[in-house]
Design an enzyme around this catalytic site. Structure first.
Site, PDB file in Angstrom:
ATOM      1  N   GLU A   1      -1.497   3.126   1.258  1.00  0.00           N
ATOM      2  CA  GLU A   1      -2.545   1.904   0.934  1.00  0.00           C
ATOM      3  C   GLU A   1      -3.582   1.621   0.932  1.00  0.00           C
ATOM      4  O   GLU A   1      -4.406   0.626   0.085  1.00  0.00           O
ATOM      5  CB  GLU A   1      -1.801  -0.143   1.386  1.00  0.00           C
TER       6      GLU A   1
ATOM      7  N   GLY B   1      -3.685   7.212  17.223  1.00  0.00           N
ATOM      8  CA  GLY B   1      -4.241   8.374  17.857  1.00  0.00           C
ATOM      9  C   GLY B   1      -2.862   9.161  18.260  1.00  0.00           C
ATOM     10  O   GLY B   1      -3.129  10.547  19.477  1.00  0.00           O
ATOM     11  N   TYR B   2      -1.739   9.865  18.145  1.00  0.00           N
ATOM     12  CA  TYR B   2      -0.309  10.136  18.227  1.00  0.00           C
ATOM     13  C   TYR B   2       0.023  10.825  17.116  1.00  0.00           C
ATOM     14  O   TYR B   2       0.541   9.840  15.824  1.00  0.00           O
ATOM     15  CB  TYR B   2       0.906   9.051  18.669  1.00  0.00           C
TER      16      TYR B   2
ATOM     17  N   GLN C   1       6.382   6.961  12.765  1.00  0.00           N
ATOM     18  CA  GLN C   1       6.263   7.483  14.336  1.00  0.00           C
ATOM     19  C   GLN C   1       7.883   6.982  15.233  1.00  0.00           C
ATOM     20  O   GLN C   1       8.360   7.857  15.761  1.00  0.00           O
ATOM     21  CB  GLN C   1       5.894   7.399  15.606  1.00  0.00           C
TER      22      GLN C   1
ATOM     23  N   HIS D   1      -2.333   5.413   5.623  1.00  0.00           N
ATOM     24  CA  HIS D   1      -2.136   4.857   4.881  1.00  0.00           C
ATOM     25  C   HIS D   1      -2.208   4.779   3.770  1.00  0.00           C
ATOM     26  O   HIS D   1      -3.467   4.645   3.435  1.00  0.00           O
ATOM     27  CB  HIS D   1      -3.375   3.464   5.252  1.00  0.00           C
TER      28      HIS D   1
ATOM     29  N   CYS E   1       2.868   4.819   9.201  1.00  0.00           N
ATOM     30  CA  CYS E   1       1.787   5.265  10.559  1.00  0.00           C
ATOM     31  C   CYS E   1       2.693   5.070  11.994  1.00  0.00           C
ATOM     32  O   CYS E   1       3.395   6.274  12.861  1.00  0.00           O
ATOM     33  CB  CYS E   1       1.040   4.136  10.536  1.00  0.00           C
ATOM     34  N   LEU E   2       2.264   4.003  12.486  1.00  0.00           N
ATOM     35  CA  LEU E   2       3.159   3.098  13.567  1.00  0.00           C
ATOM     36  C   LEU E   2       4.979   4.301  13.313  1.00  0.00           C
ATOM     37  O   LEU E   2       5.486   3.874  13.842  1.00  0.00           O
ATOM     38  CB  LEU E   2       3.022   2.138  14.177  1.00  0.00           C
TER      39      LEU E   2
ATOM     40  N   ASN F   1      -5.185   5.979  10.807  1.00  0.00           N
ATOM     41  CA  ASN F   1      -5.846   5.442  11.901  1.00  0.00           C
ATOM     42  C   ASN F   1      -4.523   5.378  12.584  1.00  0.00           C
ATOM     43  O   ASN F   1      -3.790   4.318  12.475  1.00  0.00           O
ATOM     44  CB  ASN F   1      -5.803   3.881  11.382  1.00  0.00           C
TER      45      ASN F   1
ATOM     46  N   GLY G   1      -1.186   0.625  20.038  1.00  0.00           N
ATOM     47  CA  GLY G   1      -0.182   1.052  21.003  1.00  0.00           C
ATOM     48  C   GLY G   1       0.527   2.108  21.012  1.00  0.00           C
ATOM     49  O   GLY G   1       0.280   3.826  19.910  1.00  0.00           O
TER      50      GLY G   1
END
Length: 346
Positions: free
Chosen positions: A322, A282-283, A241, A320, A237-238, A280, A211
């Site tokens: 990992e 998109g932001y 951010q 990532h 990742c998220l 992975n 999301g």
């Protein structure tokens, strides 16, 4: 597709309509890990590799308790041949209630997404007009808080060890938890809306997840509070951010994102090396005007891929480390973080 484009194919998996943001991955292998990655919640995955399903599905390759993607688009779903396989890709999709479309011109679809950017789409056995109506009635990907759908509901304690890592579960992959556990630390998984339950650990980790990060003010506010303790903090990742947001950085959406297991990342601070990594997202983050420093970049487009803080024990990666699937060359990032925990976490 949201713009009215129609791509025909053969329905596989569940006979139902699925709506989501249509994205693509260029990973050649690793479809079980990809489909079960909670970060794909709300998205329809297009595989650029023309043959998907070659080695079937085995339990030890899953990153969560089941398929999290809304749907699948591919060229050919092949018959599996592998000694660990328990079912075919088509059987797995059907038993999971997830629709897919095969025999699609994925090259044309991906070229369109690269040119115009990712967009909403719908797949299913109905006429295009019915799919478009379903698309119109569905919320846009960028307006949904998906992390609530993939987070644990209550704290979970895992492993044994002297050090405790509090993992804020926004949709954490199993392989990330395994990386911590095999290094001899305890893991305390907490729901994404109850971050404070992990404040008593030696360090805090904000996980990957699905999301729009701009919708997660409730989480970035808790991270801002945690930063005041000056204890070790890591995000992937998220999580990368969210930590950046908590420290004042901007967030922007990439045209078609980074989704692959063959993306280069250049370490400009610690090793000076370039690594092939798994992505992975998109932001992306714009840390200008903050106290965060860039330690890794993606050389193709200059995207910030890693941040650190000169005065606080903070380390993040947009990719990532990992892997799973993908190269394991940057798993040393977990070791680097645990060294920060040893120095600052008590």
């Amino acid at each position: 597709m949201e713009d009215g484009s129609v791509f025909a194919g053969r329905l596989i998996g569940a006979e139902k309509i699925a709506v989501g943001e249509v994205v693509f991955t260029t990973s050649v292998v690793g479809y079980p890990q990809t489909l079960t990655d909670p970060s794909y919640k709300g998205q329809i995955i297009t595989f650029t590799m023309p043959l998907i399903g070659n080695y079937g599905v085995s339990e030890d390759q899953l990153e969560s308790d089941g398929i999290k993607a809304e749907g699948v688009v591919l060229f050919e779903a092949t018959f599996p041949s592998h000694y660990k396989s328990v079912m075919s890709l088509e059987e797995w999709l059907a038993s999971s209630g997830v629709p897919g479309v095969a025999r699609v011109d994925t090259r044309a679809l991906v070229q369109m997404l690269r040119e115009h950017g990712v967009m909403m789409g719908a797949i299913g056995p109905e006429d295009p007009a019915v799919l478009m109506e379903a698309l119109r009635k569905s919320p846009h990907y960028e307006d949904v808080v998906y992390v609530d759908m993939v987070s644990v509901k209550e704290p979970v304690l895992l492993g044994e060890g002297r050090l405790c890592i509090g993992v804020v579960d926004c949709g954490v992959k199993r392989s990330i938890v395994r990386e911590f556990l095999k290094r001899g630390v305890r893991v305390k998984l907490v729901p994404c809306r109850r971050t404070e339950l992990a404040f008593d650990c030696d360090a805090l980790f904000i996980s990957n997840g699905p999301g729009n990060p701009k919708l997660l003010d409730f989480l970035s506010a808790k991270v801002s509070e945690y930063v005041e303790y000056k204890k070790p903090l890591m995000g992937i990742c998220l999580g990368h951010q969210v930590i950046a947001m908590a420290l004042g950085a901007g967030i922007y959406k990439l045209k078609f994102g980074h989704r692959a297991s063959n993306k280069p990342v250049r370490d400009i601070r610690f090793t000076g090396r370039t690594y092939i990594t798994t992505h992975n997202h998109g932001y992306a983050v714009d840390p200008r005007g903050t106290d965060l420093k860039v330690w890794a970049v993606q050389p193709d487009d200059g995207t910030v891929e890693g941040l650190y803080h000169e005065r606080l024990p903070i380390l993040t990666t947009q990719w990532h480390p990992e892997a799973s699937p993908g190269p394991q060359d940057t798993r040393w990032v977990f070791d680097k973080f645990l060294k920060l925990v040893e120095r600052h976490g008590h």
